[in-house]
Design a protein around this motif. Structure first.
Motif, PDB file in Angstrom:
ATOM      1  N   ALA A 326      58.195   2.382  -2.826  1.00 35.26           N
ATOM      2  CA  ALA A 326      56.861   1.906  -3.211  1.00 35.26           C
ATOM      3  C   ALA A 326      56.732   1.832  -4.726  1.00 35.26           C
ATOM      4  CB  ALA A 326      55.797   2.832  -2.627  1.00 35.26           C
ATOM      5  N   GLU A 327      57.290   2.842  -5.406  1.00 38.57           N
ATOM      6  CA  GLU A 327      57.172   2.846  -6.868  1.00 38.57           C
ATOM      7  C   GLU A 327      58.063   1.778  -7.507  1.00 38.57           C
ATOM      8  OE1 GLU A 327      55.478   6.828  -8.545  1.00 38.57           O
ATOM      9  OE2 GLU A 327      57.561   7.125  -7.973  1.00 38.57           O
ATOM     10  N   ALA A 328      59.193   1.493  -6.856  1.00 36.11           N
ATOM     11  CA  ALA A 328      60.099   0.476  -7.410  1.00 36.11           C
ATOM     12  C   ALA A 328      59.457  -0.906  -7.335  1.00 36.11           C
ATOM     13  CB  ALA A 328      61.424   0.488  -6.648  1.00 36.11           C
ATOM     14  N   ASP A 329      58.608  -1.134  -6.325  1.00 38.75           N
ATOM     15  CA  ASP A 329      57.983  -2.453  -6.170  1.00 38.75           C
ATOM     16  C   ASP A 329      56.590  -2.279  -5.557  1.00 38.75           C
ATOM     17  OD1 ASP A 329      57.284  -5.056  -5.778  1.00 38.75           O
ATOM     18  OD2 ASP A 329      58.659  -5.395  -4.087  1.00 38.75           O
ATOM     19  N   PRO A 330      55.613  -1.848  -6.393  1.00 39.26           N
ATOM     20  CA  PRO A 330      54.271  -1.557  -5.848  1.00 39.26           C
ATOM     21  C   PRO A 330      53.653  -2.750  -5.124  1.00 39.26           C
ATOM     22  CG  PRO A 330      54.457  -0.790  -8.130  1.00 39.26           C
ATOM     23  CD  PRO A 330      55.710  -1.576  -7.835  1.00 39.26           C
ATOM     24  N   MET A 338      60.470  -3.931   2.211  1.00 43.04           N
ATOM     25  CA  MET A 338      60.397  -2.496   1.912  1.00 43.04           C
ATOM     26  C   MET A 338      60.691  -1.671   3.160  1.00 43.04           C
ATOM     27  SD  MET A 338      57.115  -0.177   0.912  1.00 43.04           S
ATOM     28  CE  MET A 338      57.245   1.605   1.053  1.00 43.04           C
ATOM     29  N   LEU A 339      60.118  -2.075   4.274  1.00 46.59           N
ATOM     30  CA  LEU A 339      60.278  -1.270   5.495  1.00 46.59           C
ATOM     31  C   LEU A 339      61.695  -1.376   6.056  1.00 46.59           C
ATOM     32  CD1 LEU A 339      56.723  -1.870   6.891  1.00 46.59           C
ATOM     33  CD2 LEU A 339      57.676   0.302   6.117  1.00 46.59           C
ATOM     34  N   ALA A 340      62.319  -2.544   5.878  1.00 47.73           N
ATOM     35  CA  ALA A 340      63.723  -2.664   6.314  1.00 47.73           C
ATOM     36  C   ALA A 340      64.601  -1.757   5.446  1.00 47.73           C
ATOM     37  CB  ALA A 340      64.176  -4.117   6.206  1.00 47.73           C
ATOM     38  N   ALA A 341      64.294  -1.703   4.147  1.00 41.32           N
ATOM     39  CA  ALA A 341      65.078  -0.836   3.255  1.00 41.32           C
ATOM     40  C   ALA A 341      64.865   0.629   3.639  1.00 41.32           C
ATOM     41  CB  ALA A 341      64.660  -1.074   1.804  1.00 41.32           C
ATOM     42  N   TYR A 342      63.655   0.969   4.006  1.00 35.49           N
ATOM     43  CA  TYR A 342      63.358   2.356   4.430  1.00 35.49           C
ATOM     44  C   TYR A 342      64.168   2.716   5.675  1.00 35.49           C
ATOM     45  CZ  TYR A 342      60.751   6.215   6.554  1.00 35.49           C
ATOM     46  OH  TYR A 342      60.412   7.412   7.148  1.00 35.49           O
TER      47      TYR A 342
END
Ligand SMILES: Cc1cc2nc3c(=O)[nH]c(=O)nc-3n(C[C@H](O)[C@H](O)[C@H](O)COP(=O)(O)OP(=O)(O)OC[C@H]3O[C@@H](n4cnc5c(N)ncnc54)[C@H](O)[C@@H]3O)c2cc1C
Length: 403
Positions: A326-330, A338-342
Protein backbone atom coordinates in the motif's frame (compact mmCIF):
# COMPACT_ATOMS: atom_id res chain seq x y z
CA UNK A 1 -25.84 7.02 -1.31
CA UNK A 2 -27.51 7.86 2.08
CA UNK A 3 -25.81 6.86 5.33
CA UNK A 4 -22.61 5.80 3.53
CA UNK A 5 -19.14 6.78 4.71
CA UNK A 6 -15.98 6.54 2.66
CA UNK A 7 -12.80 5.03 4.00
CA UNK A 8 -9.57 3.77 2.49
CA UNK A 9 -9.69 0.50 4.42
CA UNK A 10 -12.42 -1.38 6.22
CA UNK A 11 -10.90 -3.82 8.72
CA UNK A 12 -13.47 -6.50 9.54
CA UNK A 13 -12.52 -7.90 12.97
CA UNK A 14 -11.02 -6.37 16.10
CA UNK A 15 -9.04 -9.33 17.45
CA UNK A 16 -5.35 -8.74 17.99
CA UNK A 17 -4.64 -9.04 14.24
CA UNK A 18 -7.43 -6.67 13.18
CA UNK A 19 -6.59 -4.04 15.81
CA UNK A 20 -2.92 -4.18 14.82
CA UNK A 21 -3.82 -3.81 11.16
CA UNK A 22 -5.99 -0.78 11.99
CA UNK A 23 -3.14 0.84 13.96
CA UNK A 24 -0.54 0.10 11.29
CA UNK A 25 -2.57 1.45 8.36
CA UNK A 26 -3.84 4.38 10.44
CA UNK A 27 -0.27 5.29 11.50
CA UNK A 28 0.74 5.23 7.83
CA UNK A 29 -1.91 7.87 7.05
CA UNK A 30 -4.66 5.71 5.51
CA UNK A 31 -8.20 6.25 6.76
CA UNK A 32 -9.42 3.09 8.50
CA UNK A 33 -12.78 1.91 9.79
CA UNK A 34 -12.53 -1.16 12.03
CA UNK A 35 -15.59 -3.09 13.20
CA UNK A 36 -16.16 -6.02 15.55
CA UNK A 37 -19.48 -7.24 16.99
CA UNK A 38 -17.73 -8.39 20.21
CA UNK A 39 -16.23 -5.42 22.08
CA UNK A 40 -12.64 -6.25 23.18
CA UNK A 41 -12.20 -7.43 26.79
CA UNK A 42 -9.27 -5.51 28.25
CA UNK A 43 -9.07 -6.71 31.88
CA UNK A 44 -7.70 -10.13 32.81
CA UNK A 45 -10.39 -10.79 35.45
CA UNK A 46 -13.34 -9.83 33.22
CA UNK A 47 -15.65 -12.47 31.76
CA UNK A 48 -14.46 -13.57 28.34
CA UNK A 49 -10.91 -12.20 28.65
CA UNK A 50 -8.40 -13.93 26.36
CA UNK A 51 -5.93 -15.65 28.71
CA UNK A 52 -3.70 -16.83 25.90
CA UNK A 53 -0.39 -15.09 25.51
CA UNK A 54 1.43 -14.23 22.32
CA UNK A 55 5.13 -14.65 21.91
CA UNK A 56 6.00 -11.95 19.37
CA UNK A 57 9.06 -13.01 17.38
CA UNK A 58 11.66 -10.49 16.20
CA UNK A 59 10.03 -9.51 12.86
CA UNK A 60 6.71 -8.92 14.64
CA UNK A 61 8.37 -6.61 17.15
CA UNK A 62 9.81 -4.57 14.27
CA UNK A 63 6.33 -4.28 12.82
CA UNK A 64 4.82 -3.25 16.17
CA UNK A 65 7.46 -0.51 16.37
CA UNK A 66 6.41 0.67 12.90
CA UNK A 67 2.76 0.77 13.99
CA UNK A 68 3.67 2.82 17.09
CA UNK A 69 2.50 0.09 19.47
CA UNK A 70 5.73 -1.41 20.82
CA UNK A 71 6.58 1.37 23.33
CA UNK A 72 3.31 0.62 25.10
CA UNK A 73 3.89 -3.14 25.12
CA UNK A 74 7.56 -3.30 25.99
CA UNK A 75 7.19 -2.60 29.76
CA UNK A 76 4.85 -5.61 30.08
CA UNK A 77 6.81 -8.05 27.92
CA UNK A 78 8.89 -11.04 29.04
CA UNK A 79 11.90 -11.79 26.84
CA UNK A 80 12.36 -15.31 25.45
CA UNK A 81 16.07 -16.01 25.22
CA UNK A 82 16.06 -19.80 25.06
CA UNK A 83 13.57 -22.27 23.59
CA UNK A 84 13.96 -25.59 25.44
CA UNK A 85 12.50 -28.76 23.94
CA UNK A 86 12.16 -31.58 26.47
CA UNK A 87 11.19 -35.14 25.65
CA UNK A 88 9.37 -36.95 28.45
CA UNK A 89 8.08 -39.68 26.16
CA UNK A 90 9.59 -42.69 27.92
CA UNK A 91 7.65 -45.29 29.83
CA UNK A 92 7.38 -42.89 32.82
CA UNK A 93 7.00 -39.11 32.60
CA UNK A 94 10.60 -38.33 33.57
CA UNK A 95 12.50 -36.07 31.10
CA UNK A 96 14.89 -38.19 29.01
CA UNK A 97 16.33 -35.53 26.69
CA UNK A 98 16.47 -31.74 26.68
CA UNK A 99 17.75 -29.41 23.95
CA UNK A 100 18.26 -25.66 24.24
CA UNK A 101 17.88 -23.40 21.21
CA UNK A 102 19.64 -20.20 22.28
CA UNK A 103 18.83 -16.93 20.48
CA UNK A 104 22.46 -15.85 21.05
CA UNK A 105 23.50 -18.38 18.35
CA UNK A 106 21.79 -16.32 15.66
CA UNK A 107 21.15 -12.81 17.00
CA UNK A 108 21.92 -10.18 19.62
CA UNK A 109 18.22 -10.05 20.45
CA UNK A 110 15.98 -12.56 22.22
CA UNK A 111 13.82 -14.83 20.02
CA UNK A 112 10.75 -12.96 21.10
CA UNK A 113 8.71 -11.26 23.79
CA UNK A 114 5.66 -12.72 25.50
CA UNK A 115 2.51 -10.72 26.30
CA UNK A 116 -1.01 -11.62 27.47
CA UNK A 117 -3.65 -11.21 24.74
CA UNK A 118 -6.09 -9.23 26.94
CA UNK A 119 -3.30 -6.70 27.59
CA UNK A 120 -2.53 -6.51 23.88
CA UNK A 121 -6.13 -5.50 23.20
CA UNK A 122 -5.96 -2.84 25.93
CA UNK A 123 -2.75 -1.28 24.67
CA UNK A 124 -3.57 -1.43 20.95
CA UNK A 125 -6.95 0.18 21.64
CA UNK A 126 -5.14 2.96 23.51
CA UNK A 127 -2.94 3.42 20.43
CA UNK A 128 -6.01 3.60 18.17
CA UNK A 129 -7.33 6.38 20.41
CA UNK A 130 -4.31 8.48 19.41
CA UNK A 131 -4.92 8.05 15.68
CA UNK A 132 -7.36 10.50 14.08
CA UNK A 133 -7.25 8.29 10.98
CA UNK A 134 -8.92 5.32 12.70
CA UNK A 135 -12.64 4.93 13.40
CA UNK A 136 -13.10 1.86 15.63
CA UNK A 137 -16.71 0.72 16.02
CA UNK A 138 -16.97 -1.97 18.74
CA UNK A 139 -20.28 -3.83 18.98
CA UNK A 140 -20.86 -3.58 15.21
CA UNK A 141 -20.07 -6.32 12.71
CA UNK A 142 -19.82 -6.77 8.97
CA UNK A 143 -23.23 -7.89 7.68
CA UNK A 144 -22.64 -8.08 3.93
CA UNK A 145 -20.02 -7.27 1.33
CA UNK A 146 -20.57 -6.26 -2.26
CA UNK A 147 -17.49 -5.70 -4.37
CA UNK A 148 -16.94 -3.96 -7.69
CA UNK A 149 -13.80 -3.34 -9.62
CA UNK A 150 -13.21 0.08 -8.03
CA UNK A 151 -14.58 -0.35 -4.48
CA UNK A 152 -16.22 -2.55 -1.89
CA UNK A 153 -19.55 -1.66 -0.32
CA UNK A 154 -19.88 -3.06 3.17
CA UNK A 155 -23.14 -3.06 5.09
CA UNK A 156 -22.71 -3.17 8.85
CA UNK A 157 -24.93 -4.83 11.45
CA UNK A 158 -26.37 -1.42 12.49
CA UNK A 159 -27.45 -0.73 8.91
CA UNK A 160 -24.66 1.78 8.21
CA UNK A 161 -22.75 1.41 4.95
CA UNK A 162 -19.07 1.91 4.29
CA UNK A 163 -17.45 2.33 0.90
CA UNK A 164 -13.82 1.15 1.02
CA UNK A 165 -11.00 0.75 -1.45
CA UNK A 166 -9.78 -2.30 0.44
CA UNK A 167 -11.48 -4.66 2.89
CA UNK A 168 -9.06 -6.41 5.24
CA UNK A 169 -10.75 -9.57 6.51
CA UNK A 170 -9.37 -10.15 10.03
CA UNK A 171 -12.62 -11.67 11.26
CA UNK A 172 -11.31 -15.02 12.42
CA UNK A 173 -11.31 -18.65 11.36
CA UNK A 174 -15.00 -18.58 10.32
CA UNK A 175 -14.47 -15.23 8.54
CA UNK A 176 -17.83 -13.85 7.34
CA UNK A 177 -16.03 -11.74 4.73
CA UNK A 178 -14.23 -14.80 3.36
CA UNK A 179 -17.57 -16.61 3.18
CA UNK A 180 -19.21 -13.64 1.48
CA UNK A 181 -16.60 -13.55 -1.29
CA UNK A 182 -16.64 -17.34 -1.64
CA UNK A 183 -13.05 -18.33 -0.90
CA UNK A 184 -12.95 -22.01 0.17
CA UNK A 185 -10.72 -23.37 2.95
CA UNK A 186 -9.04 -26.71 3.62
CA UNK A 187 -9.45 -27.72 7.26
CA UNK A 188 -7.61 -30.46 9.19
CA UNK A 189 -9.03 -31.62 12.52
CA UNK A 190 -6.87 -33.43 15.05
CA UNK A 191 -9.46 -34.23 17.74
CA UNK A 192 -7.30 -32.07 19.95
CA UNK A 193 -7.92 -29.09 22.23
CA UNK A 194 -5.68 -26.75 24.18
CA UNK A 195 -6.00 -25.53 27.73
CA UNK A 196 -4.54 -22.04 28.24
CA UNK A 197 -3.95 -20.55 31.69
CA UNK A 198 -1.22 -18.97 33.87
CA UNK A 199 0.71 -20.65 36.69
CA UNK A 200 3.03 -19.67 39.52
CA UNK A 201 6.08 -21.78 40.41
CA UNK A 202 9.10 -21.73 42.72
CA UNK A 203 11.88 -22.31 40.19
CA UNK A 204 12.76 -19.22 38.09
CA UNK A 205 12.07 -19.50 34.37
CA UNK A 206 15.26 -17.60 33.45
CA UNK A 207 13.59 -16.36 30.22
CA UNK A 208 13.44 -19.93 28.92
CA UNK A 209 10.34 -21.09 27.05
CA UNK A 210 9.94 -24.83 27.71
CA UNK A 211 8.04 -27.27 25.46
CA UNK A 212 7.60 -30.73 27.01
CA UNK A 213 6.59 -33.59 24.70
CA UNK A 214 5.03 -36.85 25.78
CA UNK A 215 1.82 -37.72 23.91
CA UNK A 216 -1.41 -35.95 23.00
CA UNK A 217 0.45 -32.73 22.17
CA UNK A 218 3.03 -30.45 23.81
CA UNK A 219 2.85 -28.89 27.28
CA UNK A 220 4.45 -25.46 26.91
CA UNK A 221 5.44 -22.94 29.57
CA UNK A 222 6.23 -19.42 28.35
CA UNK A 223 7.73 -16.79 30.70
CA UNK A 224 5.54 -14.06 32.22
CA UNK A 225 6.55 -11.29 34.65
CA UNK A 226 6.58 -12.36 38.34
CA UNK A 227 3.17 -12.60 39.99
CA UNK A 228 3.07 -11.40 43.64
CA UNK A 229 6.84 -11.81 43.82
CA UNK A 230 6.79 -15.38 42.48
CA UNK A 231 7.93 -16.63 39.06
CA UNK A 232 5.04 -17.10 36.66
CA UNK A 233 4.46 -18.65 33.23
CA UNK A 234 1.71 -18.94 30.66
CA UNK A 235 0.82 -22.56 29.88
CA UNK A 236 -0.62 -24.11 26.74
CA UNK A 237 -1.45 -27.78 27.34
CA UNK A 238 -2.61 -29.70 24.28
CA UNK A 239 -4.37 -33.06 24.58
CA UNK A 240 -7.08 -35.03 22.85
CA UNK A 241 -10.53 -33.48 23.32
CA UNK A 242 -12.01 -35.84 25.97
CA UNK A 243 -8.83 -35.58 28.05
CA UNK A 244 -9.02 -31.77 27.94
CA UNK A 245 -12.67 -31.91 29.04
CA UNK A 246 -11.66 -34.13 31.99
CA UNK A 247 -8.75 -31.85 32.96
CA UNK A 248 -10.84 -28.68 32.66
CA UNK A 249 -13.45 -30.13 35.05
CA UNK A 250 -11.00 -31.31 37.75
CA UNK A 251 -11.04 -29.56 41.12
CA UNK A 252 -8.09 -27.16 41.34
CA UNK A 253 -5.86 -29.25 43.68
CA UNK A 254 -6.25 -32.36 41.49
CA UNK A 255 -5.60 -30.28 38.36
CA UNK A 256 -2.48 -28.77 39.94
CA UNK A 257 -1.19 -32.23 40.78
CA UNK A 258 -1.75 -33.45 37.20
CA UNK A 259 -0.16 -30.42 35.55
CA UNK A 260 2.86 -30.63 37.86
CA UNK A 261 3.33 -34.24 36.79
CA UNK A 262 2.84 -33.37 33.10
CA UNK A 263 5.48 -30.62 33.45
CA UNK A 264 7.86 -33.38 34.57
CA UNK A 265 8.34 -31.40 37.79
CA UNK A 266 10.80 -29.10 36.00
CA UNK A 267 9.61 -25.97 37.84
CA UNK A 268 8.51 -27.56 41.12
CA UNK A 269 4.82 -27.63 42.09
CA UNK A 270 2.68 -25.52 39.73
CA UNK A 271 -0.09 -23.30 41.16
CA UNK A 272 -3.05 -22.26 39.01
CA UNK A 273 -3.32 -18.43 38.85
CA UNK A 274 -6.20 -17.94 36.41
CA UNK A 275 -9.25 -19.77 35.15
CA UNK A 276 -8.69 -22.52 32.56
CA UNK A 277 -9.72 -21.61 29.00
CA UNK A 278 -10.23 -24.21 26.28
CA UNK A 279 -9.38 -23.73 22.56
CA UNK A 280 -10.16 -26.10 19.70
CA UNK A 281 -7.10 -27.00 17.64
CA UNK A 282 -7.24 -27.18 13.85
CA UNK A 283 -5.13 -26.41 10.81
CA UNK A 284 -6.80 -24.40 8.11
CA UNK A 285 -5.73 -22.60 4.97
CA UNK A 286 -7.72 -20.50 2.54
CA UNK A 287 -7.38 -21.39 -1.14
CA UNK A 288 -6.53 -17.77 -1.93
CA UNK A 289 -5.60 -14.79 0.22
CA UNK A 290 -7.50 -12.29 -1.88
CA UNK A 291 -10.62 -11.60 -3.88
CA UNK A 292 -11.81 -8.45 -5.62
CA UNK A 293 -11.07 -5.53 -3.21
CA UNK A 294 -10.57 -8.01 -0.32
CA UNK A 295 -7.43 -9.28 1.45
CA UNK A 296 -7.62 -12.12 3.96
CA UNK A 297 -5.24 -11.86 6.92
CA UNK A 298 -4.61 -13.82 10.11
CA UNK A 299 -6.98 -16.64 11.04
CA UNK A 300 -9.33 -15.69 8.22
CA UNK A 301 -6.51 -16.96 5.96
CA UNK A 302 -4.67 -19.54 8.07
CA UNK A 303 -4.98 -21.34 11.40
CA UNK A 304 -2.23 -23.47 12.94
CA UNK A 305 -1.89 -25.39 16.23
CA UNK A 306 -0.08 -23.28 18.86
CA UNK A 307 3.42 -24.68 18.35
CA UNK A 308 6.49 -22.50 17.83
CA UNK A 309 4.51 -19.26 18.32
CA UNK A 310 3.63 -19.06 14.63
CA UNK A 311 -0.08 -18.07 14.45
CA UNK A 312 -0.21 -14.38 15.18
CA UNK A 313 3.36 -13.90 13.97
CA UNK A 314 2.30 -15.13 10.52
CA UNK A 315 -0.68 -12.79 10.78
CA UNK A 316 1.49 -9.76 11.36
CA UNK A 317 3.58 -10.95 8.40
CA UNK A 318 0.41 -10.72 6.28
CA UNK A 319 -0.34 -7.20 7.47
CA UNK A 320 3.28 -6.11 6.96
CA UNK A 321 3.26 -7.23 3.33
CA UNK A 322 -0.09 -5.53 2.69
CA UNK A 323 1.16 -2.29 4.22
CA UNK A 324 4.41 -2.41 2.23
CA UNK A 325 2.40 -2.78 -0.99
CA UNK A 326 0.00 0.00 0.00
CA UNK A 327 2.81 2.39 0.85
CA UNK A 328 4.71 1.58 -2.35
CA UNK A 329 1.66 2.57 -4.43
CA UNK A 330 -1.02 4.36 -2.36
CA UNK A 331 -3.14 5.04 -5.46
CA UNK A 332 -3.22 1.32 -6.18
CA UNK A 333 -4.67 0.46 -2.76
CA UNK A 334 -6.98 -2.53 -3.14
CA UNK A 335 -6.32 -2.82 -6.89
CA UNK A 336 -6.16 -6.16 -8.68
CA UNK A 337 -2.37 -5.77 -9.10
CA UNK A 338 -1.80 -5.05 -5.42
CA UNK A 339 -3.90 -8.00 -4.28
CA UNK A 340 -2.27 -10.39 -6.76
CA UNK A 341 1.13 -9.28 -5.43
CA UNK A 342 -0.10 -9.86 -1.87
CA UNK A 343 -1.30 -13.38 -2.64
CA UNK A 344 1.97 -14.14 -4.47
CA UNK A 345 4.11 -12.91 -1.58
CA UNK A 346 2.23 -14.67 1.20
CA UNK A 347 0.44 -17.83 0.12
CA UNK A 348 3.48 -20.04 -0.52
CA UNK A 349 5.09 -19.02 2.77
CA UNK A 350 1.85 -19.55 4.70
CA UNK A 351 1.30 -22.96 3.04
CA UNK A 352 4.80 -24.09 4.03
CA UNK A 353 4.35 -22.99 7.64
CA UNK A 354 0.92 -24.60 7.95
CA UNK A 355 2.40 -27.88 6.61
CA UNK A 356 5.42 -27.64 8.94
CA UNK A 357 3.36 -27.04 12.07
CA UNK A 358 0.98 -29.82 11.07
CA UNK A 359 3.94 -32.25 10.93
CA UNK A 360 5.29 -31.07 14.30
CA UNK A 361 1.87 -31.43 15.88
CA UNK A 362 1.41 -34.96 14.57
CA UNK A 363 4.88 -35.90 15.89
CA UNK A 364 4.02 -34.44 19.29
CA UNK A 365 0.71 -36.32 19.47
CA UNK A 366 2.08 -39.84 18.90
CA UNK A 367 1.33 -42.24 21.73
CA UNK A 368 3.03 -45.49 20.65
CA UNK A 369 6.34 -45.94 22.46
CA UNK A 370 8.28 -46.84 19.28
CA UNK A 371 7.13 -43.65 17.55
CA UNK A 372 7.96 -41.56 20.60
CA UNK A 373 11.49 -43.00 20.56
CA UNK A 374 11.80 -42.15 16.85
CA UNK A 375 10.68 -38.59 17.58
CA UNK A 376 13.39 -38.19 20.21
CA UNK A 377 16.10 -39.56 17.89
CA UNK A 378 15.01 -37.23 15.06
CA UNK A 379 15.22 -34.19 17.34
CA UNK A 380 18.66 -35.27 18.56
CA UNK A 381 19.87 -35.66 14.98
CA UNK A 382 18.61 -32.21 13.97
CA UNK A 383 19.96 -30.62 17.09
CA UNK A 384 23.47 -32.05 16.96
CA UNK A 385 24.35 -30.40 13.60
CA UNK A 386 24.85 -26.71 14.32
CA UNK A 387 24.07 -25.34 10.82
CA UNK A 388 20.83 -27.36 10.79
CA UNK A 389 20.00 -26.07 14.24
CA UNK A 390 20.61 -22.41 13.39
CA UNK A 391 18.73 -22.75 10.08
CA UNK A 392 15.75 -24.18 11.98
CA UNK A 393 15.88 -21.29 14.43
CA UNK A 394 15.97 -18.69 11.66
CA UNK A 395 13.16 -20.44 9.82
CA UNK A 396 11.09 -20.44 13.03
CA UNK A 397 11.66 -16.71 13.45
CA UNK A 398 10.88 -15.99 9.82
CA UNK A 399 14.21 -14.20 9.35
CA UNK A 400 15.53 -16.57 6.69
CA UNK A 401 19.24 -17.25 6.58
CA UNK A 402 20.42 -13.76 7.32
CA UNK A 403 20.71 -12.39 10.78
C1 LIG B 1 -3.85 -21.74 22.93
C2 LIG B 1 -3.28 -20.84 21.88
C3 LIG B 1 -2.04 -20.21 22.06
C4 LIG B 1 -1.50 -19.38 21.04
N1 LIG B 1 -0.25 -18.82 21.21
C5 LIG B 1 0.31 -18.07 20.21
C6 LIG B 1 1.64 -17.50 20.32
O1 LIG B 1 2.34 -17.66 21.32
N2 LIG B 1 2.12 -16.79 19.27
C7 LIG B 1 1.40 -16.59 18.13
O2 LIG B 1 1.89 -15.93 17.20
N3 LIG B 1 0.14 -17.08 18.01
C8 LIG B 1 -0.42 -17.83 19.00
N4 LIG B 1 -1.67 -18.36 18.88
C9 LIG B 1 -2.47 -17.98 17.72
C10 LIG B 1 -3.15 -16.65 17.99
O3 LIG B 1 -3.71 -16.59 19.28
C11 LIG B 1 -4.21 -16.42 16.96
O4 LIG B 1 -3.56 -16.43 15.70
C12 LIG B 1 -4.85 -15.08 17.12
O5 LIG B 1 -5.36 -14.87 18.39
C13 LIG B 1 -5.99 -15.01 16.13
O6 LIG B 1 -6.21 -13.69 15.96
P1 LIG B 1 -7.24 -13.16 14.88
O7 LIG B 1 -7.28 -11.70 15.15
O8 LIG B 1 -6.90 -13.67 13.54
O9 LIG B 1 -8.61 -13.89 15.22
P2 LIG B 1 -9.62 -13.67 16.42
O10 LIG B 1 -8.94 -13.34 17.69
O11 LIG B 1 -10.53 -14.85 16.37
O12 LIG B 1 -10.39 -12.36 15.99
C14 LIG B 1 -11.40 -12.36 15.02
C15 LIG B 1 -12.37 -11.27 15.40
O13 LIG B 1 -13.34 -11.16 14.36
C16 LIG B 1 -14.54 -10.81 14.97
N5 LIG B 1 -15.69 -11.05 14.09
C17 LIG B 1 -16.46 -12.16 13.97
N6 LIG B 1 -17.47 -11.93 13.13
C18 LIG B 1 -17.32 -10.66 12.68
C19 LIG B 1 -18.06 -9.83 11.79
N7 LIG B 1 -19.19 -10.26 11.19
N8 LIG B 1 -17.62 -8.57 11.55
C20 LIG B 1 -16.49 -8.11 12.13
N9 LIG B 1 -15.77 -8.84 13.01
C21 LIG B 1 -16.19 -10.10 13.27
C22 LIG B 1 -14.58 -11.63 16.25
O14 LIG B 1 -15.49 -11.06 17.21
C23 LIG B 1 -13.12 -11.56 16.70
O15 LIG B 1 -12.90 -10.52 17.63
C24 LIG B 1 -2.22 -19.18 19.85
C25 LIG B 1 -3.48 -19.82 19.65
C26 LIG B 1 -3.99 -20.66 20.65
C27 LIG B 1 -5.30 -21.39 20.40
Amino acid sequence: MPNTTDTDILVSGGGVAGLTAAAAFGAAGFSVTCVDPAPPVTEMSDEGSDLRTTAFLQPSRDFLIRAGIWDRLHPHASALQIMRVVDAGGADSVPRSSHDFDAADISDLPFGWNLPNWLLSREILARLGELATVDFRPGIGTASVLTREREALVTLSDGARVRARLVVAADGRASPVREAVGIPVKTTRYGQKALAFAVGHDAPHDNVSTEIHRSGGPFTLVPLPDHDGRPSSAVVWMERGPEVARLAALPVPAFEAEMTERSAGLFGPLTLLTRRTVWPIISQIAARMEAERVALVAEAAHVVPPIGAQGLNMSLGDVRVLLDLAEADPDGLGSRAMLAAYHGARHGEVRARVAGIDALNRASMVSMQGLRDMRMRALQAFYSVKPVRTTLMRAGLGTGRAG
